[in-house]
Design an enzyme around this catalytic site. Sequence first.
Site, PDB file in Angstrom:
ATOM      1  N   GLU A  98       0.868  -1.200   0.069  1.00  0.00           N
ATOM      2  CA  GLU A  98       0.095  -0.067  -0.099  1.00  0.00           C
ATOM      3  C   GLU A  98       0.875   1.225   0.037  1.00  0.00           C
ATOM      4  OE1 GLU A  98      -2.084  -3.742   1.909  1.00  0.00           O
ATOM      5  OE2 GLU A  98      -0.065  -2.355   2.011  1.00  0.00           O
ATOM      6  N   SER A  99       1.961   1.246  -0.185  1.00  0.00           N
ATOM      7  CA  SER A  99       3.172   2.321  -0.530  1.00  0.00           C
ATOM      8  C   SER A  99       4.312   2.131   0.649  1.00  0.00           C
ATOM      9  CB  SER A  99       2.502   3.590  -0.427  1.00  0.00           C
ATOM     10  OG  SER A  99       1.526   3.715  -1.538  1.00  0.00           O
ATOM     11  N   CYS A 117      -1.909   3.795  -0.213  1.00  0.00           N
ATOM     12  CA  CYS A 117      -3.298   3.984  -1.196  1.00  0.00           C
ATOM     13  C   CYS A 117      -3.917   2.649  -0.748  1.00  0.00           C
ATOM     14  CB  CYS A 117      -2.591   3.924  -2.544  1.00  0.00           C
ATOM     15  SG  CYS A 117      -1.296   2.579  -2.920  1.00  0.00           S
ATOM     16  N   GLN A 176      28.657  -0.464  29.447  1.00  0.00           N
ATOM     17  CA  GLN A 176      28.431  -0.158  27.987  1.00  0.00           C
ATOM     18  C   GLN A 176      27.365  -0.901  27.720  1.00  0.00           C
ATOM     19  OE1 GLN A 176      32.114  -2.155  27.272  1.00  0.00           O
ATOM     20  NE2 GLN A 176      31.769  -3.880  28.643  1.00  0.00           N
ATOM     21  N   HIS A 184      41.765 -14.283  17.596  1.00  0.00           N
ATOM     22  CA  HIS A 184      41.926 -15.147  19.136  1.00  0.00           C
ATOM     23  C   HIS A 184      43.270 -15.965  18.689  1.00  0.00           C
ATOM     24  CE1 HIS A 184      37.845 -13.910  20.231  1.00  0.00           C
ATOM     25  NE2 HIS A 184      38.493 -13.469  21.066  1.00  0.00           N
ATOM     26  N   ASP A 196      34.561 -12.214  26.205  1.00  0.00           N
ATOM     27  CA  ASP A 196      33.988 -13.343  25.118  1.00  0.00           C
ATOM     28  C   ASP A 196      34.607 -14.717  25.351  1.00  0.00           C
ATOM     29  OD1 ASP A 196      35.744 -11.250  22.979  1.00  0.00           O
ATOM     30  OD2 ASP A 196      36.647 -13.252  23.235  1.00  0.00           O
ATOM     31  N   GLU A 252      37.935  -9.528  33.723  1.00  0.00           N
ATOM     32  CA  GLU A 252      36.910  -8.870  32.739  1.00  0.00           C
ATOM     33  C   GLU A 252      36.048  -7.829  33.873  1.00  0.00           C
ATOM     34  OE1 GLU A 252      34.511  -7.229  30.379  1.00  0.00           O
ATOM     35  OE2 GLU A 252      35.939  -8.466  29.496  1.00  0.00           O
ATOM     36  N   ASP A 261      37.887  -4.558  37.436  1.00  0.00           N
ATOM     37  CA  ASP A 261      38.300  -3.560  36.520  1.00  0.00           C
ATOM     38  C   ASP A 261      40.033  -4.114  36.417  1.00  0.00           C
ATOM     39  OD1 ASP A 261      39.377   0.182  36.417  1.00  0.00           O
ATOM     40  OD2 ASP A 261      39.852  -1.399  35.292  1.00  0.00           O
ATOM     41  N   GLY A 262      40.394  -4.363  35.376  1.00  0.00           N
ATOM     42  CA  GLY A 262      41.935  -4.825  34.896  1.00  0.00           C
ATOM     43  C   GLY A 262      43.017  -3.849  35.368  1.00  0.00           C
ATOM     44  N   ASP A 295      38.040  -0.567  22.419  1.00  0.00           N
ATOM     45  CA  ASP A 295      38.683   0.253  21.850  1.00  0.00           C
ATOM     46  C   ASP A 295      38.785   1.541  23.091  1.00  0.00           C
ATOM     47  OD1 ASP A 295      36.638  -0.491  19.456  1.00  0.00           O
ATOM     48  OD2 ASP A 295      38.757  -0.562  19.179  1.00  0.00           O
ATOM     49  N   PRO A 298      35.281   2.061  29.548  1.00  0.00           N
ATOM     50  CA  PRO A 298      35.975   1.561  30.661  1.00  0.00           C
ATOM     51  C   PRO A 298      37.304   1.083  29.992  1.00  0.00           C
ATOM     52  CG  PRO A 298      34.466  -0.145  29.409  1.00  0.00           C
ATOM     53  CD  PRO A 298      34.196   1.367  29.141  1.00  0.00           C
TER      54      PRO A 298
END
Length: 426
Positions: free
Chosen positions: A64-65, A85, A174, A205, A229, A249, A280-281, A302, A306
């Site tokens: 319908e558009s 339409c 995050q 890895h 991960d 981690e 906290d590392g 990146d 943290p």
Amino acid sequence: MSNTALGNHILVEFMNCDPHVMNDVAAIERDMVGAARKAEATVINSTFHHFSPYGVSGVVVIQESHLAIHTWPEYGYAAVDVFTCGDMNAWIAFDHLKECFGAKSYSAIEMKRGSVNLLTRNDFDITTAREKAAEWRNPDFYTRNVWFTDKDEDQALSLRFTGDVFFDVQSPFQRVRILESTKYGKMLALDDMVMTTIKDEFHYHEMIAHPSLFTLQNAKNVLVIGGGDGGTVREVLRHSNIEKVTMVEIDGEVIKACKEHLPQIAAAFNDPRLELIVDDGIAFVKNAPDAVYDLLIVDGSDPVGPAEGLFSVDFYQNCYRTLKADGILVAQGESPKFNEKAFAELNQTLQGIFGSNNAPVGLFFVPTYPTGMWSFQYGLKGAADPRKINNTETIKAFVAEKGLRYYNEDIHFSTFALPNFVKQLI
Ligand code: SAM
């Protein structure tokens, strides 16, 4: 639809919406398609794009558009238009979106489009058109075109993903998401950065672990900072000489998401040699005793949020202190082609602490990282140097036995062969 106009167009200003929703490409795609369906439209396909750092644009093509949207999360604002339409009631879609976006205020105007008084009808074979239209009633024709983009101000990497979101948590550090890309399978994204995907994680890895472990040959005690991960500890623990791996981690949500949705990567979390610490590392290394680790791996994200401190001189001075006399440090080194500044500054830091000849750079390729060219940067505390090993037969046998898919005795050396522009950067 009145017989005086071909289409009906509603232009909507949704205001004071939830900025997070306004920045959520998957949620917006889901709600826009949902709105079309609620108004009993036939969805043909959808294309949605997330702009970094924020903003979403997208369109749902319907028989319908269309329904289209552009968002400004920073204003809590969405410009939406519903063009129809046929018999579809576009206001049903409007109500659905108002609710989904939590719009506290809005304005909308409705206008007729394609006034037949102004148009001349061409001669057109309606039968084939109807046959064709009938095909679109089959949902299989529905294709989703949702893109995830990891970019800086000048370049980007976009991955098409299915639109399905398996995990989406805003942690204290995050946004942690597990998405599914159509080419690279399930993937971990932190904020809007691709961290790892099922189909190319082995590039990263295998290269973060094996070059230094075949250099040290008999490492026993390893510290991994980050690496939520689980892919890095999986590779380290393939080496039978390893007695202890401590992994620190900062974000437990990353570990949880990967255990649940990326089990092939998070495969070694139950290994008895692994001590998993959620902390906290930077603080951990600061409080760590002197000269205890053979290998220290910084598998951090990146240099934002943290992970910013994981690129600091203080942090690496503590890393140096906690390494044994012949110890090796390996750090996720960014890209000489994506964030050159962070890449070059990190190497200056390592040269300053370990010595100008003791901070080699290894390059390798990860297709799902912007530019695909990435690096690990080394700090060599003693004589152990990955550029000077002679146990290639041992590597060959290990690679064959473990079925490694990236690392081998040739890559071990070629990773340190740098193009001239990279040599100039460091
Ligand atoms: N391969 C990825 C890359 O190149 O960007 C890195 C993957 S790994 C998932 C990065 C991990 O570092 C994340 O889980 C993040 O939570 C963790 N991290 C960031 N800052 C940290 C810190 N200060 N201490 C410990 N872990 C940290």
